[in-house]
Every structure is written in C-alpha cells, then in structure tokens.
Design an enzyme around this catalytic site. Sequence first.
Site, PDB file in Angstrom:
ATOM      1  CB  CYS A  56      15.095   5.475  12.337  1.00 22.43           C
ATOM      2  SG  CYS A  56      13.331   5.550  12.690  1.00 22.43           S
ATOM      3  CE1 TYR A  95       2.191   2.465 -13.035  1.00 22.98           C
ATOM      4  CE2 TYR A  95       2.150   4.804 -13.581  1.00 22.98           C
ATOM      5  CZ  TYR A  95       2.593   3.510 -13.841  1.00 22.98           C
ATOM      6  OH  TYR A  95       3.433   3.277 -14.907  1.00 22.98           O
ATOM      7  CG  ASP A 133       1.130   8.276  -6.746  1.00 21.31           C
ATOM      8  OD1 ASP A 133       2.349   8.222  -6.500  1.00 21.31           O
ATOM      9  OD2 ASP A 133       0.258   8.140  -5.874  1.00 21.31           O
ATOM     10  CB  CYS A 169       7.842   7.450  -2.985  1.00 16.12           C
ATOM     11  SG  CYS A 169       7.920   5.928  -3.955  1.00 16.12           S
TER      12      CYS A 169
END
Length: 446
Positions: free
Chosen positions: A99, A306, A374, A401
Amino acid sequence: MRTAQPVLRVPAGDPLVGERYEVEVGPVAHGGGHCVARHEGRVLFVRHTLPGERVIVEVTEGTTKSRFLRADAVEVLTPSKDRIAAPCPFSGPGKCGGCDWQHVTPGGQRKLKGQVLTEQLAKLAGLTPAEAGWDGSVEPVGGKLPAGEVPRWRSRVQYAVDPESGELGLRKHRSHEIQSVDQCLIASAGVAELGLETQDWTGLSSVEVIASSGSSDRQLILTPVPGEQLPLVELDKPVAIARIDEQDNFHQVHGRTFVRERAAGRTWRVSNGGFWQIHPEAPDTLVDAVLAGLDPQWGENALDLYCGVGLFAGALADRVGEDGAVLGIESNKQAVVDARHNLAALENVRIECDKVETLLPRTGITSTDLVVLDPPRAGAGRETVSHLAGLSARRIAYVACDPAALARDLGFFKEHGYRPVSLRAFDLFPMTHHFECVAILEPVKG
C-alpha cells in the site's frame, strides 16, 4: 592472437543509503507511490509523503553517481492537510510495500491519481483533461469512505513465506525481504476469513489466495520450495488447492480447478492463474462504463481485444444481438478455453487464441463498428493502434490500468485521426497508486 582488453567500468560512486536530508516535497510522480523532491540539484523519488510537505528523508537507493535517488520520508516537519495516521501497522518506511498511500485520506488519494493522469495526458498525448473528455475526477467505487477506514477490496492476495518461521508475509518495497503480517487490511472478507496467517507454511515460497466475490469458491495456489513437500493445509472453510511446479505448471491437489465469478448478468469460470479483476465491483463498473460509452446497436459487429475469459465480449454480444457478431482475441490458452465455455450459449461470439498483434492482421477484417481494447499494463502500442485506426470503427473503448500507457496510445490514435470524446477514471485500487481508466474514442469528423 589478440589479447582480451579489460572492460572499462564507470565508477558506481559512493553509496548514499542511510543519508538524511531535509526537503520540500514537490508533485506526485507516476508509479510507485512516489513524490518528487530535490536536494542540492539531485532528484529524489520519495515514498510516504505528500506534495507540499516538508520532511526528513532517508535515502534507500543511490550513490553519488546516480541520476536520482530513492528515499523514504522518515519524519514529517510540515504535514499536508490530506495526511492521516496510517491505519495499517505494517505500512511505513521499511515495511510492507503493498500500500503506497495508507497515510492519505481517501479523497487525497483520488486527487493524487487525478494529478498523475493529468500529467501523463499532457506529457505523452498532448491533451488537457477537457480535450480528453475528462472532468478531472477519479471516481470512488463502492461509496466514499471516511478517513482512516480501510476498504476490504482485494479478493486476490499473494503472500510470501518466511523461510525460517514459515509465517506469511508481504514483500517490502523493491525488496525480496518479507514483512510478516497477522492480517492484510485491504484483503477481502473472503480472504480474511480463511485465517491463513495462523498456519505454518514451511516448505513453501509463496501462497496465493483467491476468494471469489461471485460465489463461495476459495482457492489456494501454493509454490513449494524446490525439493520440499507440500504442508498439510487444515482450514475451517472449504478451499481448492493447486500447486505450481518449477516450470510454472499447475497441478490440482484438491477441489475445483477454477472459481466462479458473477458479473454482467452471468456466471464466469476463471481457471487457475486466470485474470479477473480483484476489486469485487470492478467487472460491473467497467462493463457499465464501456457499454455506456460505446452504445452498441443491434446488428453491429465488434472486436474484443485481449478478451480474457470473455467479460466484455459477452456484454457486447447481448447488445448487438443475433444479427450482430463479436470476435474476441486472447493469447492465454486457458483463458480462451474459459471464454469459450462461458459464452458457449452465444452463437454470435467467436473467440480466437493468438496474440492480438499477430492475429488481427490475418483475420481479413477490413472494417468493424466497435472495438474494446483492454491491453496488458504495457499498452497496445503503435502497430496495433495503427491497424485499429484503419478499421474505421465508429467508437473504440480503451480500458487501461496504466495512465502512461493509455496516454501514449491516445497520442498514437490522435496521429491516426481518433480522439477521446470521454474519459473516466475509477479508484479500483484504494490505498495504492493504481487506478483504472475507460476512454471512448471516435474518428475526427471533417
């Protein structure tokens, strides 16, 4: 006979690891949860800080010859208004690297992600937010959280195993060292309920756990230390178990070879090691954004590139109907098997197995109405973008992403006469620097 000449090496410089400096922190940087600072003309990428703070940093990587240094903020002199005490005891300098932004309010995290996307669009695509059709916001998913509350969103977690104690842990940032944990605060309830941290995992190098959000399916993927036996797994909850050999092959030990997920009105089979979004609300969030942007019409033709296990292909097929057609392309063989299983009832869908950049030019397709793109984190690339631009699709949905790969590819599309008419960003990875985007592109008219 020639004598081999000695290799001349540039001096590596004197190590600066452990040195401390007082710095003013500048803007957030793309990747790694860093912010940029400077000390005596040298760039520092600093974790555990926020823009505008004054902090004491400790160098974690770099020498006197390095182009830049990496560092952690170990003391905060002037805090940002977005700073909070990290809820996780394993977050902080020298601890778990999972994180990046436990020390930041939820709103502050989304603001940082928006700044990263804005900077990448300008730098790599030459676009302002308005030119990209983006309102500048990163949308929360699952409702807004109060500061200090950690969402349990991660349905897939890969733990490392401490070779001496057999305890589970998570890797430290840019390190093979392991931070032992008694729980991961962002792990979903389905992961947490297994209580893996109480087990002895001696003999393994890693334990990956998948907790389906669409069913009660739970799966462990174990990687043994070469030559070691699998430990006895005794859990209160039913769980399937697979192991990975030294050639990365899966061997089922117990239970199903897949988990069942639920999204977009269907149940999806996702086999060992297959890709599925790890935020429980991500599949429906992204499908809704793609369909809203593309507005598929009955009888249209579409490409799903994809395509994974077929999530977008299935959603498109429902909208274009029996008079339309959807072609999905995916290079992972097991994902193709799953996609064909998942969409077997849809006669207007065909799934092919190959690399997109290899198969797409061989399909003979010269035009299409819609495209869903994608790609993996590296993006689609200039060649694939060029080919897609030649198909004259009325709309293209780009699911990304990585903001840098997205911006770079938007720049390529711009060269071929396609522009983004809308862009949405979703906070699908809270507490980390990651987020997801959906861009809708159209050809420039006139």
